[in-house]
Every structure is written in C-alpha cells, then in structure tokens.
Design an enzyme around this catalytic site. Structure first.
Site, PDB file in Angstrom:
ATOM      1  N   GLY A  10      87.809  35.634  88.995  1.00 35.76           N
ATOM      2  CA  GLY A  10      88.018  35.905  87.582  1.00 35.76           C
ATOM      3  C   GLY A  10      87.143  34.970  86.768  1.00 35.76           C
ATOM      4  N   MET A  11      86.086  35.479  86.177  1.00 35.75           N
ATOM      5  CA  MET A  11      85.132  34.641  85.446  1.00 35.75           C
ATOM      6  C   MET A  11      85.325  34.807  83.947  1.00 35.75           C
ATOM      7  SD  MET A  11      81.738  34.887  87.833  1.00 35.75           S
ATOM      8  CE  MET A  11      80.958  33.498  87.010  1.00 35.75           C
ATOM      9  N   SER A  12      85.532  33.684  83.277  1.00 31.03           N
ATOM     10  CA  SER A  12      85.830  33.693  81.844  1.00 31.03           C
ATOM     11  C   SER A  12      84.631  33.357  80.973  1.00 31.03           C
ATOM     12  CB  SER A  12      86.932  32.667  81.557  1.00 31.03           C
ATOM     13  OG  SER A  12      86.449  31.357  81.834  1.00 31.03           O
ATOM     14  N   GLY A  13      83.564  32.875  81.605  1.00 29.16           N
ATOM     15  CA  GLY A  13      82.420  32.383  80.840  1.00 29.16           C
ATOM     16  C   GLY A  13      82.495  30.887  80.609  1.00 29.16           C
ATOM     17  N   VAL A  15      83.067  26.760  82.293  1.00 25.43           N
ATOM     18  CA  VAL A  15      82.512  25.982  83.401  1.00 25.43           C
ATOM     19  C   VAL A  15      83.392  26.042  84.649  1.00 25.43           C
ATOM     20  CG1 VAL A  15      83.577  23.795  82.655  1.00 25.43           C
ATOM     21  CG2 VAL A  15      81.489  23.747  84.055  1.00 25.43           C
ATOM     22  N   SER A  17      85.514  28.485  85.950  1.00 25.57           N
ATOM     23  CA  SER A  17      85.371  29.689  86.766  1.00 25.57           C
ATOM     24  C   SER A  17      83.944  29.828  87.304  1.00 25.57           C
ATOM     25  CB  SER A  17      85.778  30.929  85.976  1.00 25.57           C
ATOM     26  OG  SER A  17      85.014  31.074  84.802  1.00 25.57           O
ATOM     27  N   MET A  36      87.053  39.634  82.534  1.00 24.60           N
ATOM     28  CA  MET A  36      88.204  40.361  82.027  1.00 24.60           C
ATOM     29  C   MET A  36      88.241  40.314  80.503  1.00 24.60           C
ATOM     30  SD  MET A  36      92.099  39.705  83.303  1.00 24.60           S
ATOM     31  CE  MET A  36      91.779  37.952  83.261  1.00 24.60           C
ATOM     32  N   CYS A 101     100.528  35.750  80.363  1.00 23.57           N
ATOM     33  CA  CYS A 101      99.253  36.374  80.717  1.00 23.57           C
ATOM     34  C   CYS A 101      98.957  36.232  82.203  1.00 23.57           C
ATOM     35  CB  CYS A 101      98.121  35.767  79.893  1.00 23.57           C
ATOM     36  SG  CYS A 101      96.496  36.477  80.269  1.00 23.57           S
ATOM     37  N   GLY A 125      89.613  29.764  88.191  1.00 19.38           N
ATOM     38  CA  GLY A 125      89.209  28.377  87.947  1.00 19.38           C
ATOM     39  C   GLY A 125      90.364  27.496  87.504  1.00 19.38           C
ATOM     40  N   CYS A 197      94.736  32.044  73.562  1.00 22.55           N
ATOM     41  CA  CYS A 197      93.456  32.691  73.870  1.00 22.55           C
ATOM     42  C   CYS A 197      93.023  33.721  72.839  1.00 22.55           C
ATOM     43  CB  CYS A 197      93.541  33.337  75.255  1.00 22.55           C
ATOM     44  SG  CYS A 197      94.929  34.475  75.461  1.00 22.55           S
TER      45      CYS A 197
END
EC number: 2.8.1.13
Length: 362
Positions: A10-13, A15, A17, A36, A101, A125, A197
């Site tokens: 799961g990459m959030s943008g 550092v 993840s 996501m 969440c 992450g 978030c």
C-alpha cells in the site's frame, strides 16, 4: 528454484511506504505498488493532494523498478468511515477515523483487491511488527517507540492480519529516511502527513461545518456565569484550551480556561480555569472491543493502556464484563479521557487490542 512470492504494498506517496516497497524488493519479493484513493476533493487552494501523492508513487516505483496501480475506495470510505465520523461528531463525541480506516479499508477492501491481483501478502509502511504463529497473529510494538502505530491498528481483526507484512517494524524513523536518501527516493525528505487524512492541512472548523450544521450556544461556568458563545459543541474537546476566545476574562485563582463538559441536551459548553481536578477520571467504560489475537483467559487482569495516540502507556486493571465490554480502572487518575476515542491495551511488547471509550468514570 522457488517461485518468488508476490507482495502488494500500500503506497501512499510518503517515505515510509516507499522504503517498505524498496526493502521488500531487495529481499527478493515480487513487489507491486498499489496507490489507494479514499477521498476525492480539492483542498482550500484548489489542489488535489492525491494527485501530488500519486506522482511521488510513480517516481519511486519507476526508480526501484516495480509496477504500480491505483485503486479507488472513496465510495467505501464515505460509507464505512466518513459517515461514522459525522455521526460521532453529531453525538458530541471525538472519533478517530484513522483507526476505522485500517479495519474498514486498508485491511478490508484493499487487502481483498490485492489478493485478487495474485498477492501472497500485503504490506504497509506502518511502524509496528507482527508475528504469525499458526492461525494466530500477534501485533508487536515498533522498535521506534516514538513512532509506534499499533494504537491505530487496535481494531484490525485476526483474519485481516493473515498474510500481512510490516517491513519497518524493527527500524527507527531516522534509518528509514537514511535508506530513502541512499536510494535516491524522491520521498526521502517529504514531510510526514499529520491530522485526519481527509482534512489534511485545511481548517478543521471550516471543513466540518460544510457537512454538519453548527449550533451556537452558551459557554459558561458551573456556577452559572455566561462567559460567551460557543460556535458549536462539535468543535470542542474535553480539556481544550486553545480557541475558546475568553482569555481576557480572569477570576480569582487565574489560570487558562479549559473545557470541562459538553452538555449536548442543553447545548452548553462548560468551562473552568485553575484547578484541573474536574478533568481527571478514575476509570472508563469501553465498548466494541477487538482482541489481538484472542480474548484473555482471565476476566480481570492488569496491563498498560493508552487513551490517545500521543500518550505514554498507563498502568490499568481491566475488568471484562459478561457483555464483552470493559471497565478499566486507572492506577493513576487520567486527564481528559474522551468519549469516542480508543482505549488500547498493551502487555509484553504486544498490542492486546482495544475498544471505543463510552464514558469516563470520575
């Protein structure tokens, strides 16, 4: 030769993840990045932060050589998380949507989507660790105690923890940034996201009033003195000092004014100053309990607990009622234990689970 296992990250943008994906790639996994989207709305400057974050995911994924995709769960998020968030504020409580969440999105539809892509595991992450023993999964505290995020995972269920990896569990945040810098990742020095978030950097009151009608009312002391007008009970939390706009009114004893009670029935915000004893409770009642990995053998036991994320663990005695709800006694009285937040239990380096605070007992 053994076939490579596939991990969807799961990459959030951010550092964290980014480094999680990099480490798993270096460990020999077949890594897929999945970005996501949970919220579709521009911020106060007309910018969509999801677009900026996705650009960072694209840069990082291209650099480390992994495929990346986008999945949109904004509908599920509004139905499962945001609607709960609004209902809790309408009740005068202070919810924590980031906890929900994790259970309702990240380890729910997100994990299901990842497995449908052919993943053997999913990874995030988060700063925590996990131990899988047979059909049980134990949630372990992170090596970096200042960044430990087990509090936010207290509602994740046992089935959801299966096939989950937390690559950063044994690392310090400084190490994570150093790894990112050495690898030349564009996120190496990116600021950590803070706050709720979907609100981001926006003004909280402005955001909330666009969804819930604010009802002004009296701000007063217990002895009946009216000090001013509150903007709507939903904007205030127990123990709050800032933003009351009554600082010029002093009484004997001095001290800053703070919120001691929200009377939802009569729409009154009660405040006090000086002596904070009214904020300190001896126990609390907790519902919606999720145990990790399973309920305790004893109905009464001692452990430690946190009643908000930014708090050190406190010694408590837990009583499990027949209903499954908890009555938690504090070894030392606790300040501003807030309805709607989570009481999270710890013992032996593990997160034992948690539930929603229903009432502080004074």
């Amino acid at each position: 030769m053994m076939e490579k296992k596939t991990v969807v990250v799961g990459m959030s943008g951010g550092v964290d993840s980014s480094v999680a994906a990099l480490l798993l790639k270096e460990q020999g996994y077949n890594v897929i990045g999945l970005f996501m989207v949970n919220w579709e709305e521009d911020d106060e400057n007309g910018c969509c932060t999801a677009e900026q974050d996705y650009e960072d995911v694209r840069r990082v994924s291209n650099l480390i050589g992994i495929p990346y995709y986008t999945v949109n769960f904004s509908k599920e998020y509004r139905e499962r998380v945001f609607s709960y968030f609004l209902k809790e504020y309408e009740r005068g409580r202070t919810p924590n949507p980031d906890v929900l969440c994790n259970r309702e999105i990240k380890f729910g539809p997100f994990k299901e989507h990842a497995l449908a892509l052919g993943a053997d595991y999913i990874a995030t992450g988060h700063y925590c660790d996990i131990a899988h023993e047979g059909d049980k999964s134990f949630l372990l505290k992170a090596a970096d105690t200042g960044k430990d995020q087990t509090y936010f995972l207290n509602q994740v269920t046992q089935p959801q923890f299966q096939n989950v990896l937390f690559p950063l569990g044994k690392m310090q945040k400084s190490e994570v940034r150093a790894v990112a810098e050495r690898a030349g990742l564009s996120t190496a020095h990116k600021k950590d996201s803070t706050g709720i978030c979907f609100i981001g950097e926006r003004n909280f009151r402005n955001f909330l009033k666009s969804y819930l009608p604010a009802k002004r009312g009296k701000m007063m002391t217990y002895d009946g003195k009216v000090l001013g007008e509150h903007l709507g009970l939903m904007y205030y939390t127990l123990g709050q000092r800032k933003g009351l706009d009554i600082g010029g009114q002093r009484e004997d004893g001095g001290g800053r004014w703070f919120v001691v009670e929200k009377d939802l029935k009569n729409n009154i915000l009660y405040v006090a100053h000086g002596d904070e004893s009214r904020l300190y409770s001896a126990a609390c009642e907790v519902s919606g309990v999720n145990w990790i990995p399973a309920p305790p053998e004893k109905q009464t036991f001692e452990c430690t607990a946190k009643f908000r994320y930014r708090q050190s663990e406190q010694s408590v005695r837990v009583h499990v009622r027949e209903s499954g709800d908890l009555f938690i006694e504090f070894a030392e009285r606790q300040r501003a234990v807030t309805e709607g937040q989570y009481a999270v239990l710890y013992g032996g380096g593990r997160c034992l689970g948690g539930g929603v605070i229903e009432r502080a007992v004074f």
